[in-house]
Scaffold this active site. Structure first.
Site, mmCIF file in Angstrom:
data_model
loop_
_atom_site.group_PDB
_atom_site.id
_atom_site.type_symbol
_atom_site.label_atom_id
_atom_site.label_comp_id
_atom_site.label_asym_id
_atom_site.label_seq_id
_atom_site.Cartn_x
_atom_site.Cartn_y
_atom_site.Cartn_z
ATOM 1 N N LYS A 192 0.820 -1.214 0.000
ATOM 2 C CA LYS A 192 0.000 0.000 0.000
ATOM 3 C C LYS A 192 0.855 1.266 0.000
ATOM 4 C CE LYS A 192 -1.740 1.153 3.810
ATOM 5 N NZ LYS A 192 -2.322 1.673 5.035
ATOM 6 N N ARG A 267 -11.306 4.230 10.394
ATOM 7 C CA ARG A 267 -11.242 2.850 10.873
ATOM 8 C C ARG A 267 -12.597 2.343 11.349
ATOM 9 N NH1 ARG A 267 -6.567 0.141 9.410
ATOM 10 N NH2 ARG A 267 -4.758 1.484 9.720
ATOM 11 N N ARG A 306 10.467 -9.976 3.898
ATOM 12 C CA ARG A 306 10.839 -8.616 4.284
ATOM 13 C C ARG A 306 11.509 -8.601 5.648
ATOM 14 N NH1 ARG A 306 6.216 -4.054 4.564
ATOM 15 N NH2 ARG A 306 5.937 -4.842 6.687
ATOM 16 N N ARG A 312 12.534 -5.743 11.496
ATOM 17 C CA ARG A 312 11.307 -5.596 12.294
ATOM 18 C C ARG A 312 10.903 -6.952 12.861
ATOM 19 N NH1 ARG A 312 6.785 -2.239 9.089
ATOM 20 N NH2 ARG A 312 5.590 -3.271 10.737
ATOM 21 N N ARG A 324 -1.760 -9.814 12.643
ATOM 22 C CA ARG A 324 -1.873 -8.484 12.038
ATOM 23 C C ARG A 324 -2.820 -8.507 10.847
ATOM 24 N NH1 ARG A 324 4.013 -7.305 10.492
ATOM 25 N NH2 ARG A 324 3.107 -5.494 9.426
#
Length: 368
Positions: A192, A267, A306, A312, A324
Protein backbone atom coordinates in the site's frame (compact mmCIF):
# COMPACT_ATOMS: atom_id res chain seq x y z
CA UNK A 1 -21.72 8.67 -8.53
CA UNK A 2 -23.35 8.92 -11.97
CA UNK A 3 -22.57 10.79 -15.16
CA UNK A 4 -25.22 12.50 -17.29
CA UNK A 5 -23.94 14.00 -20.53
CA UNK A 6 -20.79 15.87 -19.51
CA UNK A 7 -21.50 16.32 -15.80
CA UNK A 8 -20.98 14.12 -12.75
CA UNK A 9 -23.52 13.85 -9.95
CA UNK A 10 -23.18 12.40 -6.45
CA UNK A 11 -25.93 10.80 -4.28
CA UNK A 12 -27.87 13.41 -2.33
CA UNK A 13 -31.27 12.10 -1.13
CA UNK A 14 -32.05 8.38 -0.93
CA UNK A 15 -35.25 6.78 -2.20
CA UNK A 16 -36.51 5.88 1.28
CA UNK A 17 -36.01 9.47 2.46
CA UNK A 18 -38.06 10.72 -0.49
CA UNK A 19 -40.85 8.26 0.34
CA UNK A 20 -40.89 9.46 3.95
CA UNK A 21 -41.15 13.09 2.86
CA UNK A 22 -44.02 12.31 0.47
CA UNK A 23 -45.79 10.41 3.27
CA UNK A 24 -45.53 13.49 5.45
CA UNK A 25 -46.86 15.85 2.77
CA UNK A 26 -49.68 13.46 1.91
CA UNK A 27 -50.69 13.11 5.56
CA UNK A 28 -51.05 16.90 5.75
CA UNK A 29 -53.15 16.97 2.58
CA UNK A 30 -55.42 14.22 3.88
CA UNK A 31 -55.98 16.06 7.16
CA UNK A 32 -56.75 19.42 5.58
CA UNK A 33 -58.60 18.55 2.36
CA UNK A 34 -60.87 15.63 3.22
CA UNK A 35 -64.07 17.45 2.18
CA UNK A 36 -62.85 19.59 -0.73
CA UNK A 37 -62.95 17.32 -3.82
CA UNK A 38 -59.54 18.72 -4.57
CA UNK A 39 -58.07 19.26 -8.01
CA UNK A 40 -54.39 18.37 -8.07
CA UNK A 41 -52.42 20.12 -10.80
CA UNK A 42 -48.98 18.77 -11.64
CA UNK A 43 -46.45 20.97 -13.41
CA UNK A 44 -44.78 19.10 -16.26
CA UNK A 45 -42.37 17.66 -16.93
CA UNK A 46 -40.66 17.29 -13.60
CA UNK A 47 -43.59 16.71 -11.24
CA UNK A 48 -44.96 13.52 -12.78
CA UNK A 49 -43.36 11.18 -10.22
CA UNK A 50 -44.30 13.38 -7.26
CA UNK A 51 -47.90 13.71 -8.48
CA UNK A 52 -48.26 9.96 -8.89
CA UNK A 53 -47.08 9.23 -5.36
CA UNK A 54 -49.17 11.97 -3.72
CA UNK A 55 -52.36 10.94 -5.51
CA UNK A 56 -51.85 7.29 -4.55
CA UNK A 57 -51.69 8.37 -0.91
CA UNK A 58 -54.72 10.69 -1.04
CA UNK A 59 -57.73 9.00 0.55
CA UNK A 60 -60.59 11.17 -0.73
CA UNK A 61 -62.26 12.15 -3.99
CA UNK A 62 -60.01 14.20 -6.20
CA UNK A 63 -59.20 15.07 -9.78
CA UNK A 64 -55.80 15.24 -11.42
CA UNK A 65 -54.57 17.43 -14.24
CA UNK A 66 -51.21 18.39 -15.70
CA UNK A 67 -50.15 21.73 -17.07
CA UNK A 68 -47.11 23.10 -18.81
CA UNK A 69 -45.83 26.55 -19.57
CA UNK A 70 -44.82 27.26 -23.15
CA UNK A 71 -42.55 30.21 -23.91
CA UNK A 72 -42.70 32.31 -27.06
CA UNK A 73 -41.44 35.68 -28.22
CA UNK A 74 -43.74 38.59 -27.49
CA UNK A 75 -43.64 42.19 -28.66
CA UNK A 76 -40.56 44.37 -28.75
CA UNK A 77 -41.31 45.48 -25.21
CA UNK A 78 -41.96 41.97 -23.96
CA UNK A 79 -39.05 39.62 -24.52
CA UNK A 80 -40.81 36.41 -23.47
CA UNK A 81 -44.41 35.39 -22.83
CA UNK A 82 -45.47 32.34 -20.85
CA UNK A 83 -48.56 30.53 -22.08
CA UNK A 84 -50.26 27.94 -19.86
CA UNK A 85 -51.13 24.72 -21.69
CA UNK A 86 -53.37 21.90 -20.52
CA UNK A 87 -55.72 23.58 -18.06
CA UNK A 88 -59.23 22.69 -19.29
CA UNK A 89 -61.15 22.11 -16.04
CA UNK A 90 -63.75 24.55 -14.69
CA UNK A 91 -62.11 26.16 -11.69
CA UNK A 92 -64.69 28.54 -10.27
CA UNK A 93 -65.03 28.00 -6.52
CA UNK A 94 -62.66 25.02 -6.46
CA UNK A 95 -59.79 24.10 -4.17
CA UNK A 96 -56.63 23.50 -6.20
CA UNK A 97 -53.33 22.07 -5.03
CA UNK A 98 -50.39 22.75 -7.32
CA UNK A 99 -47.83 19.94 -7.16
CA UNK A 100 -44.32 21.01 -8.15
CA UNK A 101 -41.17 18.92 -8.27
CA UNK A 102 -38.96 21.83 -7.23
CA UNK A 103 -39.37 25.51 -6.41
CA UNK A 104 -36.35 27.79 -6.64
CA UNK A 105 -37.00 31.40 -7.71
CA UNK A 106 -40.76 30.83 -7.67
CA UNK A 107 -41.41 32.42 -11.08
CA UNK A 108 -43.48 29.51 -12.38
CA UNK A 109 -45.53 29.30 -9.19
CA UNK A 110 -46.24 33.03 -9.28
CA UNK A 111 -47.55 32.84 -12.86
CA UNK A 112 -49.61 29.74 -12.16
CA UNK A 113 -51.11 31.10 -8.94
CA UNK A 114 -52.14 34.30 -10.68
CA UNK A 115 -53.72 32.35 -13.55
CA UNK A 116 -55.66 30.05 -11.22
CA UNK A 117 -57.03 32.92 -9.17
CA UNK A 118 -58.05 34.76 -12.33
CA UNK A 119 -60.03 31.66 -13.32
CA UNK A 120 -62.01 31.82 -10.07
CA UNK A 121 -60.37 29.27 -7.76
CA UNK A 122 -61.55 29.72 -4.21
CA UNK A 123 -58.35 28.36 -2.70
CA UNK A 124 -54.92 27.71 -4.23
CA UNK A 125 -52.36 25.74 -2.25
CA UNK A 126 -48.78 24.98 -3.26
CA UNK A 127 -46.97 21.70 -2.55
CA UNK A 128 -43.42 20.96 -3.63
CA UNK A 129 -41.11 18.04 -3.13
CA UNK A 130 -38.00 20.24 -3.09
CA UNK A 131 -37.75 23.86 -2.02
CA UNK A 132 -34.70 26.14 -2.29
CA UNK A 133 -35.28 28.94 0.24
CA UNK A 134 -32.00 30.67 -0.69
CA UNK A 135 -33.22 31.16 -4.27
CA UNK A 136 -36.90 31.94 -3.57
CA UNK A 137 -37.86 35.51 -4.49
CA UNK A 138 -41.67 35.54 -4.20
CA UNK A 139 -44.04 36.26 -1.32
CA UNK A 140 -46.42 33.41 -2.14
CA UNK A 141 -46.67 30.96 0.74
CA UNK A 142 -45.51 27.40 0.05
CA UNK A 143 -48.01 25.29 1.98
CA UNK A 144 -46.43 21.85 1.82
CA UNK A 145 -42.70 21.14 1.54
CA UNK A 146 -40.99 17.78 1.27
CA UNK A 147 -37.38 18.98 1.60
CA UNK A 148 -35.67 22.32 2.02
CA UNK A 149 -32.38 22.02 0.12
CA UNK A 150 -29.38 24.21 -0.72
CA UNK A 151 -29.41 26.16 -3.96
CA UNK A 152 -27.51 23.51 -5.92
CA UNK A 153 -28.35 21.67 -9.12
CA UNK A 154 -30.03 18.29 -8.60
CA UNK A 155 -31.38 15.52 -10.83
CA UNK A 156 -33.57 12.47 -10.32
CA UNK A 157 -37.12 11.75 -9.27
CA UNK A 158 -38.54 13.75 -12.18
CA UNK A 159 -35.76 16.33 -12.38
CA UNK A 160 -33.46 16.21 -15.38
CA UNK A 161 -30.24 17.51 -16.83
CA UNK A 162 -30.81 18.16 -20.54
CA UNK A 163 -33.40 15.39 -20.75
CA UNK A 164 -31.61 12.75 -18.69
CA UNK A 165 -32.13 11.67 -15.09
CA UNK A 166 -35.89 11.97 -14.64
CA UNK A 167 -36.30 8.21 -14.15
CA UNK A 168 -33.79 7.95 -11.29
CA UNK A 169 -35.51 6.87 -8.07
CA UNK A 170 -33.18 8.83 -5.84
CA UNK A 171 -31.83 12.35 -6.14
CA UNK A 172 -28.29 13.30 -7.11
CA UNK A 173 -26.48 16.59 -6.67
CA UNK A 174 -24.02 18.08 -9.12
CA UNK A 175 -20.48 17.19 -8.11
CA UNK A 176 -19.03 20.51 -7.06
CA UNK A 177 -15.52 19.89 -8.33
CA UNK A 178 -13.33 17.26 -9.90
CA UNK A 179 -11.30 16.38 -6.81
CA UNK A 180 -10.36 12.73 -6.37
CA UNK A 181 -10.36 11.70 -2.71
CA UNK A 182 -9.34 8.13 -1.97
CA UNK A 183 -9.50 6.06 1.18
CA UNK A 184 -6.65 3.63 0.54
CA UNK A 185 -6.50 0.30 2.33
CA UNK A 186 -4.38 -2.81 2.06
CA UNK A 187 -3.34 -5.59 4.43
CA UNK A 188 0.21 -5.71 5.81
CA UNK A 189 2.52 -6.65 2.97
CA UNK A 190 0.15 -5.60 0.18
CA UNK A 191 2.41 -2.77 -0.97
CA UNK A 192 0.00 0.00 0.00
CA UNK A 193 2.78 2.46 0.87
CA UNK A 194 4.48 1.94 -2.49
CA UNK A 195 1.24 2.37 -4.41
CA UNK A 196 0.23 5.44 -2.38
CA UNK A 197 3.45 7.15 -3.42
CA UNK A 198 2.94 6.20 -7.08
CA UNK A 199 -0.69 7.38 -7.12
CA UNK A 200 0.27 10.58 -5.35
CA UNK A 201 2.68 11.42 -8.14
CA UNK A 202 0.51 10.21 -11.00
CA UNK A 203 -2.67 12.07 -10.00
CA UNK A 204 -1.03 14.98 -8.17
CA UNK A 205 -2.77 14.05 -4.92
CA UNK A 206 -1.84 14.87 -1.33
CA UNK A 207 -1.07 11.76 0.72
CA UNK A 208 -2.32 12.09 4.31
CA UNK A 209 -1.13 9.29 6.60
CA UNK A 210 -2.81 9.41 9.99
CA UNK A 211 0.33 8.03 11.63
CA UNK A 212 2.51 10.72 10.06
CA UNK A 213 0.02 13.43 11.04
CA UNK A 214 -0.01 12.25 14.66
CA UNK A 215 3.78 12.09 14.83
CA UNK A 216 4.11 15.58 13.33
CA UNK A 217 1.65 17.14 15.75
CA UNK A 218 3.12 15.44 18.79
CA UNK A 219 6.74 16.15 17.81
CA UNK A 220 5.98 19.83 17.17
CA UNK A 221 3.81 20.13 20.28
CA UNK A 222 0.88 21.68 18.44
CA UNK A 223 -2.28 22.23 20.45
CA UNK A 224 -3.83 19.13 18.88
CA UNK A 225 -0.60 17.15 19.33
CA UNK A 226 -0.41 18.07 23.02
CA UNK A 227 -4.04 17.11 23.46
CA UNK A 228 -3.55 13.79 21.68
CA UNK A 229 -0.43 13.03 23.77
CA UNK A 230 -2.38 13.63 26.99
CA UNK A 231 -4.71 10.77 26.04
CA UNK A 232 -1.90 8.53 24.82
CA UNK A 233 0.08 9.05 28.03
CA UNK A 234 -2.94 7.84 30.01
CA UNK A 235 -3.25 4.75 27.82
CA UNK A 236 -6.50 6.05 26.37
CA UNK A 237 -7.68 6.18 22.76
CA UNK A 238 -7.43 9.58 21.14
CA UNK A 239 -11.03 10.81 20.52
CA UNK A 240 -12.18 10.90 16.89
CA UNK A 241 -12.77 14.64 17.20
CA UNK A 242 -9.06 15.25 17.79
CA UNK A 243 -8.06 13.08 14.84
CA UNK A 244 -10.54 14.68 12.45
CA UNK A 245 -9.37 18.15 13.54
CA UNK A 246 -5.81 17.14 12.68
CA UNK A 247 -6.96 15.93 9.26
CA UNK A 248 -8.93 19.13 8.78
CA UNK A 249 -5.75 21.13 9.40
CA UNK A 250 -3.88 19.01 6.83
CA UNK A 251 -6.60 19.51 4.24
CA UNK A 252 -6.59 23.26 4.88
CA UNK A 253 -2.83 23.35 4.27
CA UNK A 254 -3.53 22.29 0.68
CA UNK A 255 -6.36 24.54 -0.59
CA UNK A 256 -5.46 23.95 -4.23
CA UNK A 257 -5.11 20.19 -4.00
CA UNK A 258 -6.59 18.05 -6.76
CA UNK A 259 -7.50 15.50 -4.12
CA UNK A 260 -6.27 13.47 -1.18
CA UNK A 261 -5.23 9.94 -0.34
CA UNK A 262 -6.36 9.11 3.20
CA UNK A 263 -4.15 6.40 4.67
CA UNK A 264 -5.02 4.90 8.07
CA UNK A 265 -8.31 6.74 8.45
CA UNK A 266 -11.19 6.03 8.79
CA UNK A 267 -11.24 2.85 10.87
CA UNK A 268 -14.88 2.89 12.02
CA UNK A 269 -18.25 3.90 10.62
CA UNK A 270 -18.30 6.91 12.95
CA UNK A 271 -14.94 8.01 11.60
CA UNK A 272 -16.18 7.46 8.03
CA UNK A 273 -19.15 9.71 8.79
CA UNK A 274 -16.81 12.34 10.24
CA UNK A 275 -14.59 12.24 7.16
CA UNK A 276 -17.65 12.59 4.94
CA UNK A 277 -18.81 15.63 6.92
CA UNK A 278 -15.33 17.16 6.75
CA UNK A 279 -15.09 16.81 2.98
CA UNK A 280 -18.67 17.97 2.46
CA UNK A 281 -17.80 21.16 4.35
CA UNK A 282 -15.01 21.65 1.78
CA UNK A 283 -17.39 21.14 -1.14
CA UNK A 284 -16.17 17.67 -2.01
CA UNK A 285 -16.53 14.02 -0.95
CA UNK A 286 -14.83 10.64 -0.67
CA UNK A 287 -14.59 9.36 -4.23
CA UNK A 288 -13.87 5.76 -3.32
CA UNK A 289 -12.44 3.31 -0.85
CA UNK A 290 -9.80 1.37 -2.78
CA UNK A 291 -8.47 -1.79 -1.15
CA UNK A 292 -5.60 -3.95 -2.36
CA UNK A 293 -6.64 -7.59 -2.16
CA UNK A 294 -3.92 -10.23 -1.68
CA UNK A 295 -4.18 -13.86 -0.62
CA UNK A 296 -3.14 -14.41 3.02
CA UNK A 297 -0.41 -16.92 2.20
CA UNK A 298 1.16 -14.52 -0.28
CA UNK A 299 1.13 -11.81 2.40
CA UNK A 300 2.74 -14.09 4.98
CA UNK A 301 5.56 -15.05 2.62
CA UNK A 302 6.12 -11.42 1.58
CA UNK A 303 6.40 -10.26 5.17
CA UNK A 304 8.63 -13.12 6.26
CA UNK A 305 10.92 -12.28 3.34
CA UNK A 306 10.84 -8.62 4.28
CA UNK A 307 11.62 -9.55 7.87
CA UNK A 308 14.97 -10.98 6.84
CA UNK A 309 16.19 -7.52 5.86
CA UNK A 310 13.93 -5.04 7.68
CA UNK A 311 14.95 -5.89 11.20
CA UNK A 312 11.31 -5.60 12.29
CA UNK A 313 10.38 -8.24 14.84
CA UNK A 314 6.76 -8.27 13.71
CA UNK A 315 7.90 -9.23 10.19
CA UNK A 316 9.88 -12.21 11.45
CA UNK A 317 7.23 -14.01 13.50
CA UNK A 318 4.60 -15.84 11.44
CA UNK A 319 2.11 -15.89 14.32
CA UNK A 320 2.39 -12.13 14.74
CA UNK A 321 2.02 -11.64 10.99
CA UNK A 322 -1.15 -13.72 10.80
CA UNK A 323 -2.65 -11.83 13.72
CA UNK A 324 -1.87 -8.48 12.04
CA UNK A 325 -3.62 -9.69 8.90
CA UNK A 326 -6.64 -10.84 10.92
CA UNK A 327 -6.86 -7.47 12.69
CA UNK A 328 -6.76 -5.74 9.30
CA UNK A 329 -9.66 -7.78 7.93
CA UNK A 330 -11.70 -7.30 11.11
CA UNK A 331 -11.31 -3.54 10.78
CA UNK A 332 -11.72 -3.38 7.02
CA UNK A 333 -14.90 -5.47 6.96
CA UNK A 334 -16.76 -2.68 8.73
CA UNK A 335 -15.60 -0.05 6.26
CA UNK A 336 -16.05 -2.33 3.27
CA UNK A 337 -19.73 -2.70 4.17
CA UNK A 338 -20.02 1.04 4.82
CA UNK A 339 -18.63 2.09 1.44
CA UNK A 340 -20.37 -0.72 -0.45
CA UNK A 341 -23.68 0.75 0.71
CA UNK A 342 -22.62 4.00 -0.98
CA UNK A 343 -21.33 2.22 -4.12
CA UNK A 344 -17.83 3.43 -3.29
CA UNK A 345 -15.92 0.26 -2.48
CA UNK A 346 -13.44 -1.07 -5.03
CA UNK A 347 -11.28 -4.12 -4.44
CA UNK A 348 -8.17 -4.32 -6.63
CA UNK A 349 -5.96 -7.36 -7.17
CA UNK A 350 -2.70 -6.62 -5.36
CA UNK A 351 -0.64 -9.52 -6.74
CA UNK A 352 1.90 -8.90 -9.47
CA UNK A 353 4.58 -6.42 -10.44
CA UNK A 354 4.33 -2.89 -9.03
CA UNK A 355 3.54 -1.52 -12.48
CA UNK A 356 0.76 -4.07 -13.02
CA UNK A 357 -0.89 -3.22 -9.70
CA UNK A 358 -0.60 0.50 -10.44
CA UNK A 359 -2.32 -0.05 -13.77
CA UNK A 360 -5.21 -1.86 -12.07
CA UNK A 361 -5.56 0.90 -9.50
CA UNK A 362 -5.41 3.57 -12.22
CA UNK A 363 -8.08 1.79 -14.24
CA UNK A 364 -10.40 1.97 -11.23
CA UNK A 365 -9.58 5.58 -10.35
CA UNK A 366 -9.97 6.80 -13.93
CA UNK A 367 -13.59 5.61 -13.91
CA UNK A 368 -14.54 7.57 -10.77
Amino acid sequence: MIKLHDLQFVPFIAEDEIATAIDRVSDQLNKELSDKKTLFIGVLNGAFMFVSEVVKRFNYDCEVSFVKFSSYEGTKTTHEVKELIGLNEKLTGRTVVVLEDIIDTGNTIALLSETLKDKGCSDVKIATLFFKPEAYTKKINIDYIGFEIPNKFIVGYGLDYDGLGRNLTQVYQLKSNNMTNLVLFGPPGAGKGTQAEVLKQKYDLVHISTGDVFRYNIKNATDLGTLAKSYIDKGQLVPDEVTINMLNAEVDKNPNAKGFIFDGFPRTEAQADSLSELLTSKGTEVSAMVALEVDDEVLVQRLLERGKTSGRADDADEGVIRNRIKVYYDETAILKNYYQKHDKYFGVDGVGAIEEITERLSSTIDKL
